[in-house]
Design a protein around this motif. Structure first.
Motif, mmCIF file in Angstrom:
data_model
loop_
_atom_site.group_PDB
_atom_site.id
_atom_site.type_symbol
_atom_site.label_atom_id
_atom_site.label_comp_id
_atom_site.label_asym_id
_atom_site.label_seq_id
_atom_site.Cartn_x
_atom_site.Cartn_y
_atom_site.Cartn_z
ATOM 1 N N ARG A 169 -3.089 -5.068 -4.992
ATOM 2 C CA ARG A 169 -4.144 -5.920 -4.456
ATOM 3 C C ARG A 169 -4.399 -7.171 -5.293
ATOM 4 N NH1 ARG A 169 -10.053 -3.741 -2.905
ATOM 5 N NH2 ARG A 169 -10.384 -5.207 -1.228
ATOM 6 N N SER A 218 -3.041 0.665 -6.882
ATOM 7 C CA SER A 218 -3.733 -0.113 -5.852
ATOM 8 C C SER A 218 -4.159 -1.474 -6.394
ATOM 9 C CB SER A 218 -4.950 0.674 -5.365
ATOM 10 O OG SER A 218 -5.728 -0.098 -4.491
ATOM 11 N N ARG A 255 0.834 -1.205 0.000
ATOM 12 C CA ARG A 255 0.000 0.000 0.000
ATOM 13 C C ARG A 255 0.868 1.254 0.000
ATOM 14 N NH1 ARG A 255 -4.185 -0.864 4.715
ATOM 15 N NH2 ARG A 255 -4.326 1.367 4.388
#
Length: 153
Positions: free
Chosen positions: A71, A67, A28
């Motif tokens: 992810r 992101s 992150r």
């Protein structure tokens, strides 16, 4: 605002005015740093302010693509690559990750009670064009382009 799946043969010729590629950790924090870096380079290369609509679009698109790479496209211990291209009429953000088998899904409206899955709708809304490319068995690149000037300028 169109989504394209490009093969190497269909890939348009890109002649960047400027280009920069960096690797970020598949975390992150790496995604956050990629977003901040993209906006910094965008404002430096274009002279547009941080609070311009175009800079906000670059921030949002980069945040979502990075992101998603962290992810959905990352393998443990693998980084993702951010490539920024200043093209004659647009700014292109490319995020390359290590999961070529996981292509972005088609953009569809999500039910109101869903807690995730709306990120590509934002990319669709803020990018003029976006898509994905798989060039080898180890990586895929998801890219988005934002026009530098409003249509008609």
């Amino acid at each position: 605002m169109t989504h394209h799946q490009l093969t190497d043969e269909a890939r348009p010729l890109l002649t960047p005015v400027r280009q920069l590629t960096l690797r970020f950790s598949g975390t992150r924090r790496g995604a956050r740093l990629a977003r901040r870096f993209a906006v910094q380079q965008f404002t430096e290369w274009t002279g547009l302010p941080y609070d311009s609509d175009a800079a906000r679009a670059v921030a949002l698109v980069t945040a979502e693509l990075a992101s998603n790479a962290v992810r959905h496209g990352s393998l443990p211990g693998r980084d993702f690559r951010l490539t920024l291209l200043l093209l004659p009429h647009c700014f292109r953000v490319e995020v390359t990750d290590t999961r070529p088998e996981r292509l972005p899904p088609s953009v569809t409206a999500q039910p109101a009670d869903e807690t995730s899955g709306r990120g590509l709708l934002l990319v669709e809304a803020y990018a003029d064009r976006w898509g994905s490319t798989v060039r080898d068995a180890y990586t895929k690149t998801v890219w988005a382009e934002a026009r530098l000037r409003p249509t008609g300028s």
